[in-house]
Every structure is written in structure tokens, then in C-alpha cells.
Write a protein that holds these residues in place. Structure first.
Motif, short mmCIF file in Angstrom:
data_model
loop_
_atom_site.label_atom_id
_atom_site.label_comp_id
_atom_site.label_asym_id
_atom_site.label_seq_id
_atom_site.Cartn_x
_atom_site.Cartn_y
_atom_site.Cartn_z
N SER A 144 -35.48 -20.77 -28.03
CA SER A 144 -35.21 -19.37 -28.35
C SER A 144 -33.72 -19.09 -28.53
CB SER A 144 -35.78 -18.46 -27.27
OG SER A 144 -35.07 -18.61 -26.05
N PHE A 145 -32.85 -20.05 -28.12
CA PHE A 145 -31.41 -19.85 -28.26
C PHE A 145 -30.97 -20.13 -29.69
CE2 PHE A 145 -31.74 -20.53 -23.70
CZ PHE A 145 -30.85 -19.60 -23.19
N ARG A 146 -29.87 -19.51 -30.09
CA ARG A 146 -29.27 -19.82 -31.38
C ARG A 146 -28.93 -21.31 -31.44
NH1 ARG A 146 -26.11 -16.39 -34.86
NH2 ARG A 146 -24.59 -18.09 -34.84
N TYR A 147 -28.88 -21.84 -32.65
CA TYR A 147 -28.61 -23.26 -32.83
C TYR A 147 -27.23 -23.67 -32.30
CZ TYR A 147 -25.52 -21.88 -36.65
OH TYR A 147 -24.50 -21.34 -37.39
N ASP A 148 -26.29 -22.70 -32.26
CA ASP A 148 -24.93 -23.02 -31.82
C ASP A 148 -24.60 -22.40 -30.47
OD1 ASP A 148 -24.94 -20.40 -32.61
OD2 ASP A 148 -23.10 -20.50 -33.81
N ALA A 149 -25.62 -22.06 -29.68
CA ALA A 149 -25.38 -21.47 -28.36
C ALA A 149 -24.62 -22.45 -27.48
CB ALA A 149 -26.71 -21.10 -27.71
N ARG A 212 -29.02 -28.50 -29.06
CA ARG A 212 -27.82 -28.41 -29.89
C ARG A 212 -27.81 -29.50 -30.96
NH1 ARG A 212 -23.10 -26.06 -28.01
NH2 ARG A 212 -22.21 -26.92 -29.93
#
Length: 492
Positions: A144-149, A212
Motif C-alpha cells: 500500500s506504500f508508494r513505490y519510493d516510500a 522498494r
């Protein structure tokens, strides 16, 4: 302060004379410490015109900005002598442990107070590794996190999320004495959470790494060591009989061992501050992650690499040194809040670095780091200020040589440090007298009593920089919406 006055036989007390009132107070000294609450008995009538907010008649307060000399707990876990460059876990010198022990053996030592027997170690290791497997829902959580979190944002959130899976671990649900009873049931419940957190720390960290990289997650393998399993979970791409490089596995274990605890550092203090409300240990660990995230703590080794990259070549070091003296540049990886001579961990890391570089090849920044190290050690400016290289100066080079991205460095700090956090948490829960919530005092310097004024009588509202909200320049959809007209639009 003046020289001490010698009179009569030595006593384990401190005599304080309040020159405001002429009264003398005697405060006991126990283990070379005085109880701060003892100063609360030193009271004085307020001076004419003195601010009532000073609360002079309620007793003297002790001011210690940043906890420079305040002891908040009695502990038997880690001893540091910053002047002599000494670090010991439960009495054992860190140099001996790094050369002969392992991370999990030291985890047992820190948490339970003694080095384990073979059967005790086998049991502890088995429980930790068995608890490495995550619920399948965790995959959805990480996806659920952004790809660049940032991986630290993911890890901090993941530990908080983890607590929602174990209602039996939550004093808010099971009663506030869940961990403070000290009986068999309480201890077993406490140890189960310790196994889970240490075991899942590598799994959560590896999941943050894999998301990531855009890769599928890996189930913790069997038959590997703690650090071996960690490397496997990060790097395995389906190869048959995959085994991490033993030199890197051992180096990571040594780095984990020396980072396992460091007394009441910022993150450990945050864990205990949070835990003092009797929250569940997962929430307390998540709070510790948030504290460690900062560049003055867990982000320091990342800052070192960015500094070395900015310097570039060894011949640029002299100019950088001069810029530091002029306070135009920030020096990272030198000096320490506690160590005033040398950081004992830095020597262990230097030796570990040699073993890693023999496998990976020397990092291109090593020559720059050595040039900076040598120049600083010979410069009177750094010698006078006791700015010697600390553990972060060298550990970042090792992590970089091992192929870890810069923003993953703080994660590699959290994974071992959960051991120290849990050791101090366990000690606090079982301390004599129970747990008292940590509630520091402040010295109020704000306005005295003021009467409310209607909005139209408050003047222009102009104030000094920082005393009014900043005006933010908006763009994109927000800018267009602010220019549009619609019912209920706020008037500025």
C-alpha cells in the motif's frame, strides 16, 4: 562554583544553602546521585514583582535542557564511560563480545542478564527464528506504500501495525498489570512478545527493502543464522540452494551486536517514555523507530556517506576541513554525545571493514574517508574539541560496500537496536515499585495571564518571523481550485 569546603567526616549527603532564605537543606547521595525531588523541598517566598508562573513557593526545579546530566532510571544493562571510551553489556567489554560472541547471544545477555548456556541459547534462537514469519496480510500492508516510500517510514508503520495482530499483548485490552506482575504467566507473555519483535524485525526490514526493489516477498528460511536469514530474505531471487556470503553474514552479525544497545540514547529513551504509559511493546518500538529516524541519531551513518560524496576526492579534504571550521559545512561521523575520547565500537568496525572490503573490494570513498580521518586527527581544532571518529563514520562505508542503498542504513540500525529497547522495556516493567508514567517538568517563560479580546480588536496581526503562519505557494489542482468559484468557498 567555588572550591568545596572540607569540614568534618565525609558523609553521603549534599548540603545546600538557599541564599534567598538562609535555610540549609541536606539531600542524600545514593550511587553518586541526588534525587531531583529532594530539591522540591527548597521553597522561598516569591520576590516582589516576581512572575507567579515561576511557582517559587512550590519548590525548586532542576533545569537540564536535553538531559545532559539527568538520570531517569536505575539500570543493570549497559555501562558507558565516555571519558575512557568504555562500553560494556552487563559487565562484559564490547571488544570481547564482538570478537567471541554473536548478536543473538548478546541479545539474550542484554535481556536476561547473563550469557546463556548452550541449551538456553538454542531455545532462545529457535523461538526468535520461529517467530520471523509474518501474516499474509502484511504483504498488502507493504504494497500500500508508494513505490519510493522511505524504508524507515514503512518500518515504523509496520511495527505499529504488528501490535494490532496480538490483542493478548495489549495492556489496554488485558489490564494495565499485564507485564508488571512478574509471575509466570506475565513473564511468558512478555517473552513471547520479545521473540516476536526480534524475530520479525528482520522480516519487516526485508519486506521494506523488497517493496522498494519491486520484488516479491520471501518467507524466512530455515537452517540459517539470524543475519543469514536476513540477507536471504532481502536477496533471494529463486536460486537453488542460495546461501549468503559468510563474510558478509559475519560482518552484519558483528555490526548488529555492537549496535544492539547503547544505554539511554534518544530512541531508547523514547521507547521508555512511551512504555511508561503501559502501552503495548509494539507501539513503544514504533515510537523508538520514529526517534531513531532522525539524522542526529540513526541517520548519522547515512549523513557520513553523503558528506564523503560531497567532498569527492582526497585532495578536496583540506578545503572541506577549513569550511567546517568556518561553520559553512557540517562534519558528520565525528564526536559523540557520550564519548569524549574515542568510540570503542569504531575500532571494531574498522577491523570488520577490512574483512568486508577483502570480499567486496574497497569502496571508492574509502581513500577520501581515510584522508578526512587523518587530517582531523592531526588538526588542533578537532583535537581540542575531542572530535574523534565514531561508529557511524565507518559503518556507513561497510553498508555501502555491501550494496545497501543509503536510505536503508537507518533500518540496519533499527533491526539490532530493538534488542536493547526490549531489554530496557522488560527491566522497566519488572522494576521494584512498579511503573510510573514519565512526566517531565518545564520552566514556563510565556505570557502571564491575559484577557480574551474580540477578533476586531486584535490589531493587524503582523508579527515577527515565526510568530504567524507561513504563506504556502500552492500549485496544481489546489491552485486551480483556489481560483475557481463555488458555494461555500472560504473568504481570506
Amino acid at each position: 562554583m567555588g572550591a568545596p569546603i572540607q569540614s568534618g567526616p565525609a558523609q553521603d549527603t549534599l548540603t545546600v544553602r538557599d541564599n534567598r532564605t538562609g535555610k540549609t537543606y541536606t539531600i542524600p547521595i545514593v550511587d553518586n546521585a541526588v534525587d531531583a525531588s529532594g530539591f522540591k523541598t527548597i521553597k522561598s517566598p516569591a520576590k516582589p514583582g516576581e512572575r507567579p508562573e515561576n511557582e517559587t513557593e512550590k519548590g525548586l526545579r532542576v533545569a537540564d535542557k536535553g538531559f545532559l546530566n539527568t538520570a531517569v532510571i536505575q539500570s543493570r544493562i549497559t555501562y558507558i564511560d565516555g571519558e575512557a571510551g568504555v562500553l560494556r553489556y552487563r559487565g562484559y567489554p564490547i571488544e570481547q563480545l564482538a570478537g567471541r560472541s554473536s548478536h543473538l547471544e548478546c541479545a539474550y545477555l542484554l535481556i536476561y542478564g547473563s550469557l546463556p548456556t548452550r541449551s538456553q541459547h538454542n531455545h532462545f534462537e529457535s523461538e526468535v527464528l520461529r517467530h520471523g514469519v509474518m501474516h499474509s496480510d502484511a504483504q498488502t500492508f507493504f504494497r500500500s506504500f508508494r513505490y519510493d516510500a522511505h524504508p524507515m517510514s514503512m518500518l515504523t508503520s509496520a511495527f505499529a501495525m504488528l501490535g494490532s495482530y496480538y490483542p493478548e499483548a495489549n495492556p489496554s485490552l488485558q489490564g494495565q498489570r499485564l507485564y508488571t506482575e512478574g509471575d509466570r504467566t506475565s513473564l511468558e507473555n512478555m517473552d513471547r512478545q520479545i521473540y516476536r519483535i526480534i524475530g520479525k524485525a528482520t522480516t519487516l526490514a526485508a519486506m521494506a527493502y523488497r517493496v522498494r526493489q519491486g520484488r516479491d516477498f520471501v518467507t524466512p528460511p530455515t537452517g540459517l543464522s539470524y543475519t543469514g536469514s536476513f540477507l536471504y530474505q532481502m536477496d533471494h531471487l529463486g536460486e537453488e540452494n542460495y546461501a549468503p556470503n559468510p563474510v558478509l553474514e559475519k560482518a552484519l552479525d558483528v555490526l548488529f551486536l555492537i549496535h544492539a544497545d547503547h544505554e539511554l540514547n534518544a530512541s531508547c529513551t523514547t521507547v521508555l517514555q512511551t512504555a511508561s504509559s503501559l502501552v503495548d511493546p509494539y507501539s513503544a518500538v514504533a515510537a523508538g523507530c520514529a526517534s531513531l529516524y532522525g539524522p542526529l541519531h540513526g541517520g548519522a551513518n547515512e549523513a557520513v556517506i553523503r558528506m564523503l560524496i560531497s567532498i569527492g576526492k582526497p585532495e578536496n579534504v583540506p578545503a572541506f576541513i577549513e569550511a567546517v571550521k568556518r561553520r559553512e559545512k557540517t562534519l558528520s561521523g565525528f564526536g559523540h554525545r557520550v564519548y569524549k575520547t574515542s568510540d570503542p565500537r569504531s575500532f571494531i568496525v574498522r577491523k570488520t571493514a577490512d574483512a568486508v572490503f577483502a570480499v567486496t573490494g574497497k569502496d571508492e570513498l574509502l581513500e577520501t574517508a581515510m584522508a578526512l580521518h587523518d587530517a582531523a586527527m592531526k588538526d588542533e581544532y578537532f583535537i581540542k574539541r575531542k572530535l574523534a571518529p565514531n561508529v557511524d563514520f565507518w559503518s556507513g562505508l561497510i553498508y555501502r560496500a555491501m550494496g545497501f542503498p543509503l536510505d536503508f542504513f537507518p533500518v540496519l540500525f533499527v533491526v539490532p537496536r530493538v534488542v536493547g529497547w526490549l531489554a530496557h522495556w522488560r527491566q522497566m516493567m519488572l522494576q521494584e515499585g512498579g511503573v510510573k508514567i514519565w512526566r517531565p517538568r518545564q520552566i514556563y517563560t510565556g505570557s502571564g495571564k491575559r484577557d480574551y479580546m474580540p477578533v476586531d480588536e486584535r490589531g493587524t496581526g503582523e508579527g515577527k518571523l515565526g510568530e504567524t503562519p507561513s504563506v504556502v505557494q500552492h500549485g496544481g489542482i489546489t491552485k486551480r481550485t483556489m481560483l475557481a468559484d463555488f458555494k461555500g468557498k472560504a473568504k481570506l
